[in-house]
Design a protein around this motif. Structure first.
Motif, PDB file in Angstrom:
ATOM      1  N   LYS A  94     -11.600   6.546 -10.595  1.00 46.82           N
ATOM      2  CA  LYS A  94     -11.687   6.127  -9.263  1.00 46.82           C
ATOM      3  C   LYS A  94     -11.349   4.660  -9.083  1.00 46.82           C
ATOM      4  CE  LYS A  94     -12.099   7.387  -4.876  1.00 46.82           C
ATOM      5  NZ  LYS A  94     -11.100   8.009  -4.298  1.00 46.82           N
ATOM      6  N   ASN A  95     -10.236   4.212  -8.789  1.00 47.10           N
ATOM      7  CA  ASN A  95      -9.967   2.905  -8.402  1.00 47.10           C
ATOM      8  C   ASN A  95      -9.871   2.564  -7.114  1.00 47.10           C
ATOM      9  OD1 ASN A  95      -9.154   2.639 -11.308  1.00 47.10           O
ATOM     10  ND2 ASN A  95      -7.168   3.605 -10.910  1.00 47.10           N
ATOM     11  N   LEU A  96      -9.811   3.400  -6.395  1.00 49.79           N
ATOM     12  CA  LEU A  96      -9.847   3.149  -4.689  1.00 49.79           C
ATOM     13  C   LEU A  96     -11.141   3.100  -4.177  1.00 49.79           C
ATOM     14  CD1 LEU A  96      -6.509   5.099  -3.546  1.00 49.79           C
ATOM     15  CD2 LEU A  96      -6.872   2.774  -4.469  1.00 49.79           C
ATOM     16  N   PRO A  97     -11.560   2.252  -3.096  1.00 48.47           N
ATOM     17  CA  PRO A  97     -12.940   2.462  -2.625  1.00 48.47           C
ATOM     18  C   PRO A  97     -12.897   3.709  -1.941  1.00 48.47           C
ATOM     19  CG  PRO A  97     -11.503   0.764  -1.278  1.00 48.47           C
ATOM     20  CD  PRO A  97     -10.825   1.208  -2.633  1.00 48.47           C
ATOM     21  N   ILE A  98     -14.040   4.582  -1.827  1.00 50.39           N
ATOM     22  CA  ILE A  98     -14.383   5.660  -0.769  1.00 50.39           C
ATOM     23  C   ILE A  98     -14.685   5.403   0.388  1.00 50.39           C
ATOM     24  CG2 ILE A  98     -15.489   6.446  -2.957  1.00 50.39           C
ATOM     25  CD1 ILE A  98     -18.033   6.585  -1.605  1.00 50.39           C
ATOM     26  N   ALA A  99     -14.121   6.375   1.440  1.00 55.64           N
ATOM     27  CA  ALA A  99     -14.602   6.366   2.914  1.00 55.64           C
ATOM     28  C   ALA A  99     -13.776   5.082   3.495  1.00 55.64           C
ATOM     29  CB  ALA A  99     -15.896   6.390   3.317  1.00 55.64           C
ATOM     30  N   SER A 100     -12.466   4.961   3.165  1.00 56.21           N
ATOM     31  CA  SER A 100     -11.734   3.694   3.502  1.00 56.21           C
ATOM     32  C   SER A 100     -10.573   3.886   4.123  1.00 56.21           C
ATOM     33  CB  SER A 100     -11.567   2.914   1.900  1.00 56.21           C
ATOM     34  OG  SER A 100     -10.582   3.691   1.342  1.00 56.21           O
ATOM     35  N   GLY A 101     -10.293   4.845   4.859  1.00 56.63           N
ATOM     36  CA  GLY A 101      -9.153   5.059   5.659  1.00 56.63           C
ATOM     37  C   GLY A 101      -7.789   5.108   4.925  1.00 56.63           C
ATOM     38  N   ILE A 102      -7.815   5.275   3.431  1.00 64.25           N
ATOM     39  CA  ILE A 102      -6.404   5.274   2.821  1.00 64.25           C
ATOM     40  C   ILE A 102      -6.227   6.563   2.137  1.00 64.25           C
ATOM     41  CG2 ILE A 102      -5.750   2.789   2.680  1.00 64.25           C
ATOM     42  CD1 ILE A 102      -7.245   2.767   0.182  1.00 64.25           C
ATOM     43  N   GLY A 103      -6.955   7.545   2.487  1.00 62.70           N
ATOM     44  CA  GLY A 103      -6.761   8.944   1.939  1.00 62.70           C
ATOM     45  C   GLY A 103      -7.086   9.276   0.336  1.00 62.70           C
ATOM     46  N   GLY A 104      -8.133   8.328  -0.200  1.00 66.72           N
ATOM     47  CA  GLY A 104      -8.309   8.436  -1.317  1.00 66.72           C
ATOM     48  C   GLY A 104      -8.759  10.031  -1.962  1.00 66.72           C
ATOM     49  N   GLY A 105      -9.938  10.594  -1.267  1.00 68.36           N
ATOM     50  CA  GLY A 105     -10.128  11.915  -1.681  1.00 68.36           C
ATOM     51  C   GLY A 105      -9.259  12.841  -1.328  1.00 68.36           C
ATOM     52  N   SER A 106      -8.419  12.680  -0.369  1.00 75.04           N
ATOM     53  CA  SER A 106      -7.322  13.654  -0.066  1.00 75.04           C
ATOM     54  C   SER A 106      -6.235  13.476  -1.127  1.00 75.04           C
ATOM     55  CB  SER A 106      -6.892  13.203   1.424  1.00 75.04           C
ATOM     56  OG  SER A 106      -7.689  13.650   2.621  1.00 75.04           O
ATOM     57  N   ALA A 107      -5.846  12.437  -1.448  1.00 80.16           N
ATOM     58  CA  ALA A 107      -4.977  12.193  -2.541  1.00 80.16           C
ATOM     59  C   ALA A 107      -5.427  12.708  -3.817  1.00 80.16           C
ATOM     60  CB  ALA A 107      -4.471  10.599  -2.725  1.00 80.16           C
ATOM     61  N   ASP A 108      -6.694  12.644  -4.178  1.00 80.33           N
ATOM     62  CA  ASP A 108      -7.263  13.100  -5.366  1.00 80.33           C
ATOM     63  C   ASP A 108      -7.130  14.744  -5.071  1.00 80.33           C
ATOM     64  OD1 ASP A 108      -7.801  10.438  -6.146  1.00 80.33           O
ATOM     65  OD2 ASP A 108      -9.937  10.857  -5.385  1.00 80.33           O
ATOM     66  N   ALA A 109      -7.628  15.361  -4.143  1.00 77.23           N
ATOM     67  CA  ALA A 109      -7.404  16.936  -4.005  1.00 77.23           C
ATOM     68  C   ALA A 109      -5.983  17.249  -4.266  1.00 77.23           C
ATOM     69  CB  ALA A 109      -8.031  17.213  -2.745  1.00 77.23           C
ATOM     70  N   ALA A 110      -4.996  16.600  -3.636  1.00 81.15           N
ATOM     71  CA  ALA A 110      -3.562  17.033  -3.832  1.00 81.15           C
ATOM     72  C   ALA A 110      -3.211  16.975  -5.016  1.00 81.15           C
ATOM     73  CB  ALA A 110      -2.647  16.166  -2.942  1.00 81.15           C
ATOM     74  N   GLY A 248      -5.659   4.149   9.106  1.00 83.13           N
ATOM     75  CA  GLY A 248      -6.558   5.371   9.089  1.00 83.13           C
ATOM     76  C   GLY A 248      -7.743   4.909   9.955  1.00 83.13           C
ATOM     77  N   SER A 249      -8.883   5.443   9.784  1.00 83.05           N
ATOM     78  CA  SER A 249     -10.129   4.990  10.401  1.00 83.05           C
ATOM     79  C   SER A 249     -10.900   3.860   9.742  1.00 83.05           C
ATOM     80  CB  SER A 249     -10.999   6.446  10.563  1.00 83.05           C
ATOM     81  OG  SER A 249     -11.328   6.774   9.001  1.00 83.05           O
ATOM     82  N   GLY A 250     -10.212   3.300   8.923  1.00 81.50           N
ATOM     83  CA  GLY A 250     -10.903   2.218   8.200  1.00 81.50           C
ATOM     84  C   GLY A 250     -11.758   2.130   7.036  1.00 81.50           C
ATOM     85  N   ALA A 251     -12.346   1.202   6.449  1.00 82.92           N
ATOM     86  CA  ALA A 251     -12.235  -0.143   6.982  1.00 82.92           C
ATOM     87  C   ALA A 251     -11.054  -0.984   6.375  1.00 82.92           C
ATOM     88  CB  ALA A 251     -13.558  -0.865   6.791  1.00 82.92           C
ATOM     89  N   THR A 252     -10.228  -0.109   5.495  1.00 81.25           N
ATOM     90  CA  THR A 252      -9.145  -0.747   4.896  1.00 81.25           C
ATOM     91  C   THR A 252      -8.035  -1.322   5.652  1.00 81.25           C
ATOM     92  OG1 THR A 252      -9.547   0.551   2.596  1.00 81.25           O
ATOM     93  CG2 THR A 252      -7.395  -0.457   2.927  1.00 81.25           C
ATOM     94  N   CYS A 253      -7.731  -2.518   5.494  1.00 77.77           N
ATOM     95  CA  CYS A 253      -6.640  -2.840   6.337  1.00 77.77           C
ATOM     96  C   CYS A 253      -5.305  -3.353   5.392  1.00 77.77           C
ATOM     97  CB  CYS A 253      -6.796  -4.449   7.227  1.00 77.77           C
ATOM     98  SG  CYS A 253      -8.562  -4.272   8.209  1.00 77.77           S
ATOM     99  N   PHE A 254      -4.094  -3.400   6.100  1.00 78.82           N
ATOM    100  CA  PHE A 254      -2.811  -3.705   5.322  1.00 78.82           C
ATOM    101  C   PHE A 254      -2.502  -4.949   6.156  1.00 78.82           C
ATOM    102  CE2 PHE A 254      -1.610  -0.614   8.258  1.00 78.82           C
ATOM    103  CZ  PHE A 254      -0.150  -1.101   8.906  1.00 78.82           C
ATOM    104  N   GLY A 255      -1.718  -5.783   5.116  1.00 79.11           N
ATOM    105  CA  GLY A 255      -0.636  -6.750   5.515  1.00 79.11           C
ATOM    106  C   GLY A 255       0.551  -6.130   5.136  1.00 79.11           C
ATOM    107  N   LEU A 256       1.749  -6.236   5.950  1.00 74.75           N
ATOM    108  CA  LEU A 256       2.961  -6.128   5.407  1.00 74.75           C
ATOM    109  C   LEU A 256       3.896  -7.578   5.271  1.00 74.75           C
ATOM    110  CD1 LEU A 256       4.443  -3.080   7.485  1.00 74.75           C
ATOM    111  CD2 LEU A 256       3.421  -3.205   5.230  1.00 74.75           C
ATOM    112  N   PHE A 257       4.291  -7.833   4.238  1.00 73.26           N
ATOM    113  CA  PHE A 257       4.856  -8.915   3.867  1.00 73.26           C
ATOM    114  C   PHE A 257       6.252  -9.268   3.667  1.00 73.26           C
ATOM    115  CE2 PHE A 257       0.277  -9.825   3.300  1.00 73.26           C
ATOM    116  CZ  PHE A 257       0.062 -11.017   3.407  1.00 73.26           C
TER     117      PHE A 257
END
Length: 287
Positions: A94-110, A248-257
């Motif tokens: 588990k490298n991604l924070p949980i409940a963070s709006g970037i679909g970690g659990g869903s990606a794991d299930a997929a 997503g629903s947060g709290a992860t934010c992104f910056g496009l550079f």
């Protein structure tokens, strides 16, 4: 046989709430990409189903109800769909924070559905896998696809998109987990369902499309976790940052550079100024 799969983070570059259904779910329209890196899932044959969790966010996930773990739920759903009693020992890094709006659990299930479909020799097709995934979580069909797409409905209507240039992205999470149902509960609805951005048209994702987009869940999430606003402001002022938004629903934010160099400089700055934040540089390759 030992198989492994990277569960790439899902990033909602835009997210528009388009309606609320009678069952309480909301219809969405979202431009979605999948970034490089993420959780790692491996599977090997075993008599029973078991899951071992490692990695920097393992302890956070272990606090959750094991019966609700999406990896095991996906495995059991696949057993039922394939009419098999075969088992597997699964290891989730588990490298991604949980409940963070970037679909970690869903990606794991997929990843679990794809790995076990192969490990068990079930030969279940993509459409049936997507149906199995949708019954478990709205984001799982998109995570099974794993390429840039336009996601509509509750996640069941997917249109592949063209991405003509790489996206250089920083993901930043202030170590704050947010409940998706609470964010939707805080959404101003129905008085202000859509803040005005038009529906997406076409099959090509452009900078103009991205810059004109918004995330309807960003403001209600900020109301629940004001630190999100701080993260966004820190990203917006970095040289080379063209878009800063919540996923997503947060709290992860992104910056496009604009380029990798400006991204690297922003990473160094954020890590030095906010050592407790999760700062993850990544990229999305063109299709």
């Amino acid at each position: 046989m030992n198989l492994s799969e990277v569960a790439n983070p899902k990033i909602n570059l835009t997210l528009r709430v388009t309606g609320r259904r009678d069952d309480g779910y909301h219809d969405l329209e979202s431009l979605v990409v999948f970034a490089e890196g993420g959780d790692q899932l491996s599977a090997e044959a075993a008599d029973d189903l078991s899951l071992e969790i490692t990695g920097p966010f393992a302890d956070d996930l272990k606090k959750e109800d094991p019966s609700q773990n999406l990896v095991l739920r996906a495995a059991k759903a696949l057993q039922a769909a394939g009419n098999t009693s075969k088992g597997a020992h699964l290891t989730l890094q588990k490298n991604l924070p949980i409940a963070s709006g970037i679909g970690g659990g869903s990606a794991d299930a997929a990843a679990a559905l794809k790995l076990l479909n192969q490990l068990w020799g079930l030969k279940i097709g993509d459409e049936e896998l997507a149906d199995i995934g949708l019954a478990l979580g709205a984001d799982i069909p998109a995570c099974l696809y794993g390429q840039p797409l336009l996601m509509r409905g509750i996640g069941d209507q997917l249109t592949p998109l063209l991405l003509n240039a790489p996206l250089h992205i920083i993901l930043v999470n202030p170590r704050k987990a947010i409940s998706t149902p609470e964010v939707f509960k805080a959404l101003d609805w129905p008085e202000n369902p859509n803040p005005g951005h038009p529906p997406f048209e076409g099959v090509e994702m452009t900078w103009q499309t991205l810059m004109e987009g918004t995330n309807d869940l960003q403001e209600p999430a900020i109301a629940l976790a004001p630190v999100i606003h701080q993260v966004l402001e820190k990203l917006r002022v970095r040289p080379g940052c063209r878009i800063a938004r919540m996923s997503g629903s947060g709290a992860t934010c992104f910056g496009l550079f604009e380029d990798p160099k400006s991204l690297e400089e922003a990473v160094d700055f954020l890590k030095s100024q906010h050592p407790t934040w999760w700062v993850f540089p990544t990229a999305v390759q063109p299709t």
